[in-house]
Scaffold this active site. Sequence first.
Site, mmCIF file in Angstrom:
data_model
loop_
_atom_site.group_PDB
_atom_site.id
_atom_site.type_symbol
_atom_site.label_atom_id
_atom_site.label_comp_id
_atom_site.label_asym_id
_atom_site.label_seq_id
_atom_site.Cartn_x
_atom_site.Cartn_y
_atom_site.Cartn_z
ATOM 1 N N HIS A 17 0.834 -1.213 0.000
ATOM 2 C CA HIS A 17 0.000 0.000 0.000
ATOM 3 C C HIS A 17 0.865 1.257 0.000
ATOM 4 C CE1 HIS A 17 -3.667 2.352 0.981
ATOM 5 N NE2 HIS A 17 -2.789 3.148 1.586
ATOM 6 N N GLU A 18 1.792 1.337 0.961
ATOM 7 C CA GLU A 18 2.632 2.531 1.069
ATOM 8 C C GLU A 18 3.590 2.656 -0.104
ATOM 9 O OE1 GLU A 18 1.941 4.797 3.116
ATOM 10 O OE2 GLU A 18 0.505 3.605 4.267
ATOM 11 N N HIS A 21 1.952 4.733 -2.851
ATOM 12 C CA HIS A 21 2.065 6.176 -2.594
ATOM 13 C C HIS A 21 3.486 6.666 -2.885
ATOM 14 C CE1 HIS A 21 -1.872 6.277 -0.845
ATOM 15 N NE2 HIS A 21 -1.552 5.615 0.249
#
Length: 347
Positions: A17-18, A21
């Site tokens: 997920h990170e 980003h």
Amino acid sequence: MTLIYFILMLGVIVFIHELGHFLWAKKSGVYCYEFSLGFGPKLLSFRRKNDETLYCWRLIPIGGYVAMAGEEIDDDKTIPKDKKMYNKPWYKKLIIVLAGVINNFLLGFIVLFIMALCYGSYTTKPIIGEVAKDSASEKAGLQSGDKIISINGKKTRTWDDVTLTLTLADNEKAQEVVIETKDKEKKEIKIKPEKITDKEGNVSYAYGMGLDNTKYHGLGNAFKYAVSKFGSTFNSMIVTIKALVTGDIGLSALSGPVGIYSIVGEQSKAGLQGLLYLLAYLSINVGFINLIPFPAFDGYRAIIILIERITKKKVNAKVDAIINNIGLFLLFALMIFITAKDILRLF
């Protein structure tokens, strides 16, 4: 081993997920102070050569973050304006914000596909494979091969739809089920499940029907399974959120880290296949939850970006930060409540 599986599973989901980003922020030229897995005190940290970002692994492994310049309040005068997120085009900001969600969805889909390819897959269609003798389903007239079209007026496109609809239904009453027989004849029947009370007083309801357990192999079947399972999992999340809002289910139905830990332990009994399925399921869930337009979630950030695009005005950064902090406070309060409930459930 359950603890190791738990940490690895959450670690992979958070990292993916990170990473979404982070990679899109870097690609867009945004200055990133830190890429962190976990919260709390630092366990390990390092910097790469010619890279401004501090990479950290922190103590509590249930989260992570990417600290970007100009993401919230702009109070750092040492960073050039063209490297701050708020100065990037709206579509780049939107991609950065939603990249984590997209990564979680991709991880879930890929894991489902690989799992089906390696182990084979079952049909996701709402077709009854077996009916237990003298069960509520047999007494109602259900037979192996019948396809469930709807339950109480709600369409059932997958077996997951059947399971979720029956779970949320009032099982003290008979359920109205529309089926399609092998001969393509539609019938409407009523089924009232058998009420079962165990020695500890726990109540459950049995319908006595199961999914078709024919196993399918091959690339095409694996892809179809991944598409269908991804869709039904996403739909289940929508139905669950609606049920929470309407009060059909309470907060007691939710699970936090402790509850997930228990589930990991149960799934590990099914071996690697069970753990892979749980990894895919949790990754899709994390992606979906982050789409919710609630402060502190990615969906909220995306809505703010779109509002600014439509109105051509910047949302007040200080007000936005206050709303985000309130959202974080409520989120942590909910997590503490759910965790306490999960702990009490263990005893």
